[in-house]
Design a protein around this motif. Sequence first.
Motif, short mmCIF file in Angstrom:
data_model
loop_
_atom_site.label_atom_id
_atom_site.label_comp_id
_atom_site.label_asym_id
_atom_site.label_seq_id
_atom_site.Cartn_x
_atom_site.Cartn_y
_atom_site.Cartn_z
N PHE A 81 0.81 -1.23 0.00
CA PHE A 81 0.00 0.00 0.00
C PHE A 81 0.83 1.28 0.00
O PHE A 81 0.29 2.37 0.02
CB PHE A 81 -0.95 0.03 1.20
CG PHE A 81 -0.28 -0.11 2.54
CD1 PHE A 81 0.63 0.82 3.00
CD2 PHE A 81 -0.58 -1.19 3.35
CE1 PHE A 81 1.24 0.69 4.24
CE2 PHE A 81 0.01 -1.34 4.60
CZ PHE A 81 0.93 -0.39 5.04
N SER A 94 -0.12 4.07 -2.65
CA SER A 94 -1.52 4.21 -3.04
C SER A 94 -2.12 5.57 -2.73
O SER A 94 -3.24 5.86 -3.16
CB SER A 94 -2.35 3.14 -2.31
OG SER A 94 -2.35 3.37 -0.91
N GLN A 106 -3.43 7.64 -5.74
CA GLN A 106 -4.61 7.05 -6.37
C GLN A 106 -5.88 7.32 -5.56
O GLN A 106 -6.90 7.73 -6.10
CB GLN A 106 -4.42 5.54 -6.52
CG GLN A 106 -3.37 5.14 -7.53
CD GLN A 106 -3.18 3.63 -7.53
OE1 GLN A 106 -2.61 3.05 -6.62
NE2 GLN A 106 -3.69 2.98 -8.57
N PRO A 147 -8.34 1.46 -5.17
CA PRO A 147 -7.67 0.20 -5.52
C PRO A 147 -7.76 -0.85 -4.41
O PRO A 147 -6.79 -1.55 -4.12
CB PRO A 147 -6.23 0.65 -5.75
CG PRO A 147 -6.06 1.80 -4.79
CD PRO A 147 -7.39 2.52 -4.77
N ARG A 148 -8.93 -0.96 -3.80
CA ARG A 148 -9.08 -1.84 -2.64
C ARG A 148 -8.88 -3.31 -3.01
O ARG A 148 -8.24 -4.07 -2.27
CB ARG A 148 -10.46 -1.64 -2.02
CG ARG A 148 -10.65 -2.34 -0.68
CD ARG A 148 -11.94 -1.89 -0.01
NE ARG A 148 -12.03 -2.41 1.35
CZ ARG A 148 -12.65 -3.54 1.67
NH1 ARG A 148 -13.23 -4.27 0.72
NH2 ARG A 148 -12.69 -3.94 2.93
N LEU A 198 -5.14 -4.00 -3.38
CA LEU A 198 -4.38 -3.85 -2.14
C LEU A 198 -4.85 -4.80 -1.04
O LEU A 198 -4.18 -4.97 -0.03
CB LEU A 198 -4.45 -2.40 -1.66
CG LEU A 198 -3.80 -1.39 -2.60
CD1 LEU A 198 -3.93 0.03 -2.05
CD2 LEU A 198 -2.32 -1.73 -2.84
#
Length: 310
Positions: free
Chosen positions: A118, A121, A124, A131-132, A135
């Motif tokens: 992560f 991130s 983003q 982007p769950r 990740l």
Amino acid sequence: MPGRIVISEFMDEAAVSALRETFEVLYASDLVERPAELAEALRDADALIVRNRTRVNGELLASAGRLVAVGRLGVGLDNIDQAYCAGRGIAVLPAVGANASAVAEYVVGLAMALLRGFLFSSHQVASGEWPRARLACGREIAGKTLGLVGYGSVGQRVGELARAVGMRVMAFDPVLPPAHPAWRGATRCEELDDLFRAADVVSLHVPYTPQNASLVDERRLGLMKTGAVLVNTARGGIVDEAALARALRSGALAGAAVDVFENEPLPAGSALAGVPNLFLTPHIAGVTHESNERVSALIAQRIAEILRPT
């Protein structure tokens, strides 16, 4: 007559003040950037205190006829010509162990972040992406194997912290005797290649020497298992930077954190520019508020012991 001390890079003010109580002290944290002034200041100096930027070589010390000690605010000695100092009878005093906890926290903290995936991130998420799913596949550090290349005072402290969060620890250090008690907490690896094959996280803790130049090259990076990560807080030049960039771009290596570089500052447009899954810091792994106090106090004490009249 009190001894005279020259300090060419930043040092904790409390330690500087303690030295000034007994000695004449010239302290300028940017003196390293003025080599002619530094050389002139050393003409009548009894001791010099540096970090890693001051090149303590024969050229600098040629006119320092009174110098008896060089204090190093850290542990790496590649910027100090130890053979020259030994020939002149100049004591070289590193701050062994004083910044080990700072480095250990850096290594274990970055290893955690790199395994979870992560670390990069924020942009983003702030841009409206989510982007769950990607990740959510991050990995925990507990149960993973940490491979330490070098198992001196810093490597041992990294190992202690790693074990506290559930890691298995293995280390390669041909200098540390097999009977040393530190091996009770780590598996002793006889061959360096075996460590690279087995570790989920490889962390470097060896000095830069001609023998260690590009120790981590394309071949050794290719030995690392899929998903492994690399952390370098040792010295630049130990890792082949171009090979590291290729391994990260290809996905062969899952991530890396690099604090030290072959050329410092790292020049713009280097092989590491724009490389994915790479976290870069400016040679600060061992430098925290607390470690600066410890390192500075230790070197001030050791310099004072040498210069103080008996």
